[in-house]
Design an enzyme around this catalytic site. Structure first.
Site, mmCIF file in Angstrom:
data_model
loop_
_atom_site.group_PDB
_atom_site.id
_atom_site.type_symbol
_atom_site.label_atom_id
_atom_site.label_comp_id
_atom_site.label_asym_id
_atom_site.label_seq_id
_atom_site.Cartn_x
_atom_site.Cartn_y
_atom_site.Cartn_z
ATOM 1 N N TYR A 114 0.842 -1.193 0.000
ATOM 2 C CA TYR A 114 0.000 0.000 0.000
ATOM 3 C C TYR A 114 0.878 1.244 0.000
ATOM 4 O O TYR A 114 1.927 1.269 0.664
ATOM 5 C CB TYR A 114 -0.874 0.051 1.260
ATOM 6 C CG TYR A 114 -2.064 -0.869 1.240
ATOM 7 C CD1 TYR A 114 -3.230 -0.500 0.572
ATOM 8 C CD2 TYR A 114 -2.034 -2.102 1.891
ATOM 9 C CE1 TYR A 114 -4.338 -1.337 0.562
ATOM 10 C CE2 TYR A 114 -3.138 -2.943 1.879
ATOM 11 C CZ TYR A 114 -4.282 -2.556 1.213
ATOM 12 O OH TYR A 114 -5.363 -3.385 1.197
ATOM 13 N N TYR A 153 -0.395 -9.810 0.302
ATOM 14 C CA TYR A 153 0.596 -9.214 1.204
ATOM 15 C C TYR A 153 0.543 -9.872 2.588
ATOM 16 O O TYR A 153 -0.494 -10.371 3.003
ATOM 17 C CB TYR A 153 0.411 -7.694 1.313
ATOM 18 C CG TYR A 153 -0.928 -7.217 1.844
ATOM 19 C CD1 TYR A 153 -1.200 -7.209 3.206
ATOM 20 C CD2 TYR A 153 -1.910 -6.748 0.971
ATOM 21 C CE1 TYR A 153 -2.420 -6.742 3.687
ATOM 22 C CE2 TYR A 153 -3.128 -6.294 1.446
ATOM 23 C CZ TYR A 153 -3.370 -6.291 2.806
ATOM 24 O OH TYR A 153 -4.584 -5.844 3.269
ATOM 25 N N ARG A 163 -2.699 -12.068 3.197
ATOM 26 C CA ARG A 163 -4.038 -11.760 2.711
ATOM 27 C C ARG A 163 -4.168 -12.162 1.249
ATOM 28 O O ARG A 163 -3.298 -11.840 0.434
ATOM 29 C CB ARG A 163 -4.332 -10.250 2.791
ATOM 30 C CG ARG A 163 -4.418 -9.591 4.155
ATOM 31 C CD ARG A 163 -5.573 -10.014 5.046
ATOM 32 N NE ARG A 163 -6.769 -10.513 4.432
ATOM 33 C CZ ARG A 163 -7.771 -9.778 3.959
ATOM 34 N NH1 ARG A 163 -7.725 -8.478 4.041
ATOM 35 N NH2 ARG A 163 -8.841 -10.352 3.430
ATOM 36 N N HIS A 166 -7.046 -8.548 -2.850
ATOM 37 C CA HIS A 166 -8.388 -8.001 -2.632
ATOM 38 C C HIS A 166 -8.410 -6.510 -2.916
ATOM 39 O O HIS A 166 -7.376 -5.831 -2.880
ATOM 40 C CB HIS A 166 -8.852 -8.260 -1.192
ATOM 41 C CG HIS A 166 -7.943 -7.624 -0.175
ATOM 42 N ND1 HIS A 166 -6.796 -8.238 0.269
ATOM 43 C CD2 HIS A 166 -7.992 -6.420 0.452
ATOM 44 C CE1 HIS A 166 -6.186 -7.441 1.128
ATOM 45 N NE2 HIS A 166 -6.891 -6.328 1.257
ATOM 46 N N HIS A 168 -10.569 -3.139 -1.460
ATOM 47 C CA HIS A 168 -11.522 -2.648 -0.459
ATOM 48 C C HIS A 168 -12.563 -1.767 -1.150
ATOM 49 O O HIS A 168 -12.223 -0.940 -1.998
ATOM 50 C CB HIS A 168 -10.800 -1.816 0.608
ATOM 51 C CG HIS A 168 -9.808 -2.611 1.405
ATOM 52 N ND1 HIS A 168 -10.129 -3.245 2.578
ATOM 53 C CD2 HIS A 168 -8.509 -2.889 1.187
ATOM 54 C CE1 HIS A 168 -9.069 -3.862 3.065
ATOM 55 N NE2 HIS A 168 -8.066 -3.669 2.232
HETATM 56 FE FE LIG Z 1 -6.193 -4.675 2.382
#
Ligand SMILES: [Fe+2]
Length: 242
Positions: A114, A153, A163, A166, A168
């Site tokens: 991110y 990640y 994870r 995905h 959000h």
């Molecule tokens: Fe996330």
């Protein structure tokens, strides 16, 4: 520009219907470590809504621009990664389209990082990718985004925790307090079985409603694969929300 979604909030209100058991994530799901601290341990306190919460501004101070839906256009060059189109429809519990709903998305880059100060995953940042976008549903409830496929990640929830890829999603209804947040996944991800966030929804069919479908109709020749992700706000086929 400040916009208000409804001049008559009472008219747009619909009675609440409880979800089927297992179709929404448990507030307390010990395998998902953060829920141990944030799940309510005391009975909830009823806070009545006032008119200002129902009629307050929804879309913030700036107008939603048509390019806000393309996460590959926000910098001087295109981001690295697999370009994709995510398209779908927002529907109410009766299958009717929900128009003019603000959808905001945020996601990691293709390497699973991110663009956020608190993300220290040792994967490269992409100077051409911020990972946020927004759009409004059209008169038929449709939305679409152009982006790149996010990477998996690590997240330190448990030993060797990763994870699944995905995106959000946040949706605003007719008022600021009617915000729903969820995550969209990609079909066939091998990490599904190991992800306590997804597994906190015990109903398998409900979990599958968070998995987008590869869609040849949305796919553009010579340009990008398409994924379809419909969002149902309430009722038996409701999308699980956080
Ligand atoms: Fe996330």
């Amino acid at each position: 520009m400040i916009q208000s979604r409804s001049n008559n909030p009472k008219k747009s209100a619909a009675p609440f219907r409880r979800h089927e058991p297992g179709t929404q994530p448990d507030y307390y799901y010990p395998a998902y470590r953060a829920t141990r601290l944030r799940a309510p341990s005391q009975p909830l306190i009823f806070l009545p809504h006032t008119l200002s919460e129902v009629t307050g501004p929804v879309f913030g101070h700036s107008r939603v621009h048509p390019d806000d839906r393309d996460l590959t256009l926000q910098h001087s060059s295109e981001p690295l990664g697999e370009r994709i189109i995510v398209r779908g429809r927002v529907l109410d519990g009766d299958g009717h389209p929900v128009s003019n709903s603000l959808i905001e998305i945020w996601q990691a880059n293709a390497a699973g990082r991110y663009a956020h100060v608190r993300d220290d995953h040792p994967a490269p940042l992409d100077p051409n990718f911020t990972g946020t976008g927004r759009t409004l549903t059209d008169n038929d409830g449709f939305y679409s985004f152009v982006t790149i496929k996010p990477g998996a990640y690590p997240w330190r929830n448990h030993d060797n925790a990763w994870r699944p890829a995905h995106i959000h999603f946040s949706l605003f209804g007719p008022a600021f307090v009617t915000r729903l947040i969820t995550q969209m996944y990609f079909p066939g991800d091998p990490l599904f079985a190991y992800d306590p966030i997804l597994q906190s929804i015990s109903d398998e069919r409900a979990r599958q409603r968070l998995v987008s479908k590869f869609d040849l109709e949305t796919t553009k020749p010579e340009w990008a694969l398409g994924y379809r992700f419909d969002i149902v706000l309430r009722g038996r086929e409701s999308t699980p929300f956080e």
